[in-house]
Design a protein around this motif. Structure first.
Motif, PDB file in Angstrom:
ATOM      1  N   ARG A  78      -1.171 -10.648  -5.315  1.00 11.33           N
ATOM      2  CA  ARG A  78      -0.279 -10.018  -6.292  1.00 11.33           C
ATOM      3  C   ARG A  78       1.089  -9.803  -5.677  1.00 11.33           C
ATOM      4  NH1 ARG A  78       1.195  -4.532  -7.186  1.00 11.33           N
ATOM      5  NH2 ARG A  78       1.783  -4.053  -9.343  1.00 11.33           N
ATOM      6  N   ILE A  79       2.131 -10.119  -6.469  1.00  8.11           N
ATOM      7  CA  ILE A  79       3.485  -9.749  -6.081  1.00  8.11           C
ATOM      8  C   ILE A  79       4.049  -8.891  -7.203  1.00  8.11           C
ATOM      9  CG2 ILE A  79       4.535 -11.851  -7.062  1.00  8.11           C
ATOM     10  CD1 ILE A  79       5.651  -9.971  -3.883  1.00  8.11           C
ATOM     11  N   ALA A  80       4.756  -7.845  -6.841  1.00  3.33           N
ATOM     12  CA  ALA A  80       5.295  -6.929  -7.842  1.00  3.33           C
ATOM     13  C   ALA A  80       6.661  -6.431  -7.418  1.00  3.33           C
ATOM     14  CB  ALA A  80       4.348  -5.753  -8.058  1.00  3.33           C
ATOM     15  N   ILE A  81       7.460  -6.056  -8.405  1.00  3.96           N
ATOM     16  CA  ILE A  81       8.702  -5.336  -8.199  1.00  3.96           C
ATOM     17  C   ILE A  81       8.514  -3.988  -8.858  1.00  3.96           C
ATOM     18  CG2 ILE A  81      11.186  -5.298  -8.588  1.00  3.96           C
ATOM     19  CD1 ILE A  81      10.995  -8.394  -8.901  1.00  3.96           C
ATOM     20  N   GLU A  82       8.687  -2.924  -8.081  1.00  3.94           N
ATOM     21  CA  GLU A  82       8.407  -1.579  -8.558  1.00  3.94           C
ATOM     22  C   GLU A  82       9.636  -0.696  -8.461  1.00  3.94           C
ATOM     23  OE1 GLU A  82       5.085  -0.057  -6.397  1.00  3.94           O
ATOM     24  OE2 GLU A  82       3.682  -1.590  -7.154  1.00  3.94           O
ATOM     25  N   GLY A  83       9.752   0.244  -9.402  1.00  4.19           N
ATOM     26  CA  GLY A  83      10.803   1.234  -9.353  1.00  4.19           C
ATOM     27  C   GLY A  83      10.485   2.332  -8.367  1.00  4.19           C
ATOM     28  N   ALA A  84      11.446   3.233  -8.164  1.00  7.20           N
ATOM     29  CA  ALA A  84      11.279   4.299  -7.179  1.00  7.20           C
ATOM     30  C   ALA A  84      10.096   5.201  -7.504  1.00  7.20           C
ATOM     31  CB  ALA A  84      12.565   5.116  -7.080  1.00  7.20           C
ATOM     32  N   ASP A  85       9.749   5.319  -8.789  1.00  6.94           N
ATOM     33  CA  ASP A  85       8.629   6.171  -9.189  1.00  6.94           C
ATOM     34  C   ASP A  85       7.320   5.409  -9.302  1.00  6.94           C
ATOM     35  OD1 ASP A  85       9.158   4.659 -11.385  1.00  6.94           O
ATOM     36  OD2 ASP A  85       9.366   6.321 -12.799  1.00  6.94           O
ATOM     37  N   GLY A  86       7.315   4.151  -8.855  1.00  2.00           N
ATOM     38  CA  GLY A  86       6.111   3.331  -8.915  1.00  2.00           C
ATOM     39  C   GLY A  86       5.951   2.535 -10.190  1.00  2.00           C
ATOM     40  N   THR A  87       6.889   2.673 -11.119  1.00  2.00           N
ATOM     41  CA  THR A  87       6.833   1.892 -12.348  1.00  2.00           C
ATOM     42  C   THR A  87       6.915   0.395 -12.028  1.00  2.00           C
ATOM     43  OG1 THR A  87       7.922   3.655 -13.589  1.00  2.00           O
ATOM     44  CG2 THR A  87       7.960   1.440 -14.555  1.00  2.00           C
ATOM     45  N   VAL A  88       6.046  -0.390 -12.651  1.00  2.00           N
ATOM     46  CA  VAL A  88       6.050  -1.829 -12.423  1.00  2.00           C
ATOM     47  C   VAL A  88       7.145  -2.466 -13.277  1.00  2.00           C
ATOM     48  CG1 VAL A  88       4.731  -3.960 -12.613  1.00  2.00           C
ATOM     49  CG2 VAL A  88       3.611  -1.873 -11.826  1.00  2.00           C
ATOM     50  N   ILE A  89       8.142  -3.031 -12.606  1.00  2.00           N
ATOM     51  CA  ILE A  89       9.231  -3.721 -13.293  1.00  2.00           C
ATOM     52  C   ILE A  89       8.793  -5.126 -13.680  1.00  2.00           C
ATOM     53  CG2 ILE A  89      11.652  -4.430 -13.140  1.00  2.00           C
ATOM     54  CD1 ILE A  89      11.128  -1.354 -12.912  1.00  2.00           C
ATOM     55  N   ALA A  90       8.105  -5.798 -12.763  1.00  2.00           N
ATOM     56  CA  ALA A  90       7.563  -7.141 -12.997  1.00  2.00           C
ATOM     57  C   ALA A  90       6.446  -7.370 -11.996  1.00  2.00           C
ATOM     58  CB  ALA A  90       8.645  -8.204 -12.839  1.00  2.00           C
ATOM     59  N   GLU A  91       5.472  -8.182 -12.372  1.00  2.00           N
ATOM     60  CA  GLU A  91       4.383  -8.496 -11.449  1.00  2.00           C
ATOM     61  C   GLU A  91       3.790  -9.849 -11.790  1.00  2.00           C
ATOM     62  OE1 GLU A  91       1.090  -5.752 -11.611  1.00  2.00           O
ATOM     63  OE2 GLU A  91       1.016  -5.814 -13.806  1.00  2.00           O
ATOM     64  N   ARG A  92       3.126 -10.429 -10.806  1.00  2.00           N
ATOM     65  CA  ARG A  92       2.468 -11.717 -10.993  1.00  2.00           C
ATOM     66  C   ARG A  92       1.207 -11.740 -10.145  1.00  2.00           C
ATOM     67  NH1 ARG A  92       6.572 -16.051 -10.054  1.00  2.00           N
ATOM     68  NH2 ARG A  92       6.970 -15.792 -12.291  1.00  2.00           N
ATOM     69  N   PHE A  93       0.072 -12.024 -10.792  1.00  2.00           N
ATOM     70  CA  PHE A  93      -1.177 -12.177 -10.076  1.00  2.00           C
ATOM     71  C   PHE A  93      -1.379 -13.654  -9.726  1.00  2.00           C
ATOM     72  CE2 PHE A  93      -1.602  -8.235 -12.401  1.00  2.00           C
ATOM     73  CZ  PHE A  93      -2.157  -7.395 -11.461  1.00  2.00           C
ATOM     74  N   ASP A  94      -2.160 -13.915  -8.678  1.00  2.00           N
ATOM     75  CA  ASP A  94      -2.331 -15.278  -8.157  1.00  2.00           C
ATOM     76  C   ASP A  94      -0.963 -15.936  -7.984  1.00  2.00           C
ATOM     77  OD1 ASP A  94      -3.525 -17.606  -7.251  1.00  2.00           O
ATOM     78  OD2 ASP A  94      -4.014 -18.349  -9.275  1.00  2.00           O
ATOM     79  N   PRO A  95      -0.056 -15.303  -7.235  1.00  2.30           N
ATOM     80  CA  PRO A  95       1.334 -15.779  -7.193  1.00  2.30           C
ATOM     81  C   PRO A  95       1.515 -17.154  -6.563  1.00  2.30           C
ATOM     82  CG  PRO A  95       0.977 -14.030  -5.576  1.00  2.30           C
ATOM     83  CD  PRO A  95      -0.246 -14.077  -6.428  1.00  2.30           C
ATOM     84  N   ARG A  96       0.594 -17.581  -5.707  1.00  2.00           N
ATOM     85  CA  ARG A  96       0.756 -18.897  -5.077  1.00  2.00           C
ATOM     86  C   ARG A  96       0.704 -20.007  -6.122  1.00  2.00           C
ATOM     87  NH1 ARG A  96       1.704 -19.356   0.563  1.00  2.00           N
ATOM     88  NH2 ARG A  96       1.516 -21.537   1.175  1.00  2.00           N
ATOM     89  N   ALA A  97      -0.091 -19.813  -7.161  1.00  2.00           N
ATOM     90  CA  ALA A  97      -0.228 -20.844  -8.183  1.00  2.00           C
ATOM     91  C   ALA A  97       1.086 -21.107  -8.908  1.00  2.00           C
ATOM     92  CB  ALA A  97      -1.302 -20.434  -9.197  1.00  2.00           C
ATOM     93  N   ALA A  98       2.007 -20.153  -8.895  1.00  2.00           N
ATOM     94  CA  ALA A  98       3.284 -20.305  -9.597  1.00  2.00           C
ATOM     95  C   ALA A  98       4.209 -21.305  -8.904  1.00  2.00           C
ATOM     96  CB  ALA A  98       3.978 -18.951  -9.723  1.00  2.00           C
ATOM     97  N   PHE A  99       3.848 -21.778  -7.712  1.00  2.00           N
ATOM     98  CA  PHE A  99       4.657 -22.760  -6.983  1.00  2.00           C
ATOM     99  C   PHE A  99       4.164 -24.195  -7.162  1.00  2.00           C
ATOM    100  CE2 PHE A  99       5.231 -18.716  -4.860  1.00  2.00           C
ATOM    101  CZ  PHE A  99       6.588 -18.677  -4.573  1.00  2.00           C
ATOM    102  N   ALA A 100       3.172 -24.400  -7.993  1.00  2.00           N
ATOM    103  CA  ALA A 100       2.614 -25.742  -8.182  1.00  2.00           C
ATOM    104  C   ALA A 100       3.704 -26.718  -8.621  1.00  2.00           C
ATOM    105  CB  ALA A 100       1.492 -25.701  -9.212  1.00  2.00           C
ATOM    106  N   GLY A 101       3.781 -27.860  -7.924  1.00  2.00           N
ATOM    107  CA  GLY A 101       4.748 -28.884  -8.272  1.00  2.00           C
ATOM    108  C   GLY A 101       6.162 -28.638  -7.780  1.00  2.00           C
ATOM    109  N   HIS A 102       6.385 -27.565  -7.045  1.00  2.00           N
ATOM    110  CA  HIS A 102       7.737 -27.243  -6.580  1.00  2.00           C
ATOM    111  C   HIS A 102       8.173 -28.178  -5.462  1.00  2.00           C
ATOM    112  CE1 HIS A 102       8.625 -22.913  -8.088  1.00  2.00           C
ATOM    113  NE2 HIS A 102       7.908 -23.573  -8.982  1.00  2.00           N
ATOM    114  N   GLY A 103       9.457 -28.522  -5.465  1.00  2.00           N
ATOM    115  CA  GLY A 103      10.102 -29.219  -4.369  1.00  2.00           C
ATOM    116  C   GLY A 103      11.090 -28.306  -3.668  1.00  2.00           C
ATOM    117  N   MET A 104      11.865 -28.875  -2.757  1.00  2.00           N
ATOM    118  CA  MET A 104      12.788 -28.052  -1.981  1.00  2.00           C
ATOM    119  C   MET A 104      13.831 -27.365  -2.859  1.00  2.00           C
ATOM    120  SD  MET A 104      15.305 -29.117   1.187  1.00  2.00           S
ATOM    121  CE  MET A 104      13.963 -29.673   2.235  1.00  2.00           C
TER     122      MET A 104
END
Length: 241
Positions: A78-104
């Motif tokens: 899991r990767i997440a961006i959180e606010g100072a109070d712990g609020t989840v601004i954005a998150e992604r589960f299984d984040p490695r899969a989001a790089f499929a097919g990526h080049g430089m």
């Protein structure tokens, strides 16, 4: 547990595995630059940020991230961006899969970059001590000669449980036993080969830590391609917890 003899020498040079295991966290202030970010359509500034990594499990944070009150929080699943109070601004589960097919030069969104930052900084801060974990496979590899010095090499096969640049990575140590060079493939960006040079060590609570990191593409001759400088990281204010 038996540690490869050359790795044991390197661990002692860096301050010793027993001392390292006394600590649970390592933090540092980082300033990042280089041309890689522009290749990923990411805006990079020279503002200092604070990174903290766990020395017992794969977890890392970076503050500030995008907003002065936001922090990126990384684990392999899991990767997440959180606010100072712990609020989840954005998150992604299984984040490695989001790089499929990526080049430089495939553009990244903020969560792509946060995941890359998280696993990279966790790997860098924990090296070379993480190589002593029992599920790593360590073998001696050919040394490299740099400015009249011999840098002895260790090849490491990382276990599947660890999110990192690539499964196979190489580490080179100077005559004093300190890490000088770290080679890997950046699998999340098309798998290009990289040479990562580390230097300018400081001693913090008996542990030797590099304050200067420079990463370049690696040529077929195993030498760095000096232009462009892909990533620079300058570190200050190390603190163990």
């Amino acid at each position: 547990m038996t540690v490869h003899p050359m790795l044991a020498e390197a661990l002692d040079a860096h301050g010793g595995l027993d001392r390292w295991r006394h600590f649970g966290f390592l933090s540092a202030t980082i300033v990042t630059g280089g041309e890689f970010w522009a290749m990923k359509d990411v805006v990079q500034d020279s503002d200092p940020r604070r990174s903290t990594v766990d020395l017992r499990r794969e977890w890392a944070t970076l503050n500030r991230y995008g907003n002065p009150d936001w922090t990126s929080v990384f684990t392999p699943d899991r990767i997440a961006i959180e606010g100072a109070d712990g609020t989840v601004i954005a998150e992604r589960f299984d984040p490695r899969a989001a790089f499929a097919g990526h080049g430089m030069t495939t553009p990244w969104d903020p969560l792509h970059r946060a995941y890359f930052n998280g696993y990279a900084l966790w790997t860098y801060f924990n090296a070379p001590f993480l190589l002593a974990e029992p599920d790593f496979v360590i073998d001696e590899i050919a040394a490299v000669e740099v400015d009249g010095e011999t840098w002895r090499g260790l090849g490491a096969v990382f276990p599947d449980r660890i999110a990192t640049h690539s499964k196979v990575q190489d580490f080179y140590f100077g005559p004093d036993g300190l890490l000088r060079r770290h080679d890997y493939h950046v699998d999340v960006a098309g798998g290009f080969a990289a040479v990562h040079l580390v230097s300018d060590y400081v001693e913090v609570e008996g542990i030797h830590l590099p304050t200067r990191r420079r990463a370049y593409q690696r040529g077929d001759d195993m030498e760095p391609k000096w232009n462009p400088l892909m990533v620079s990281i300058d570190l200050t204010g190390f603190q163990f917890g």
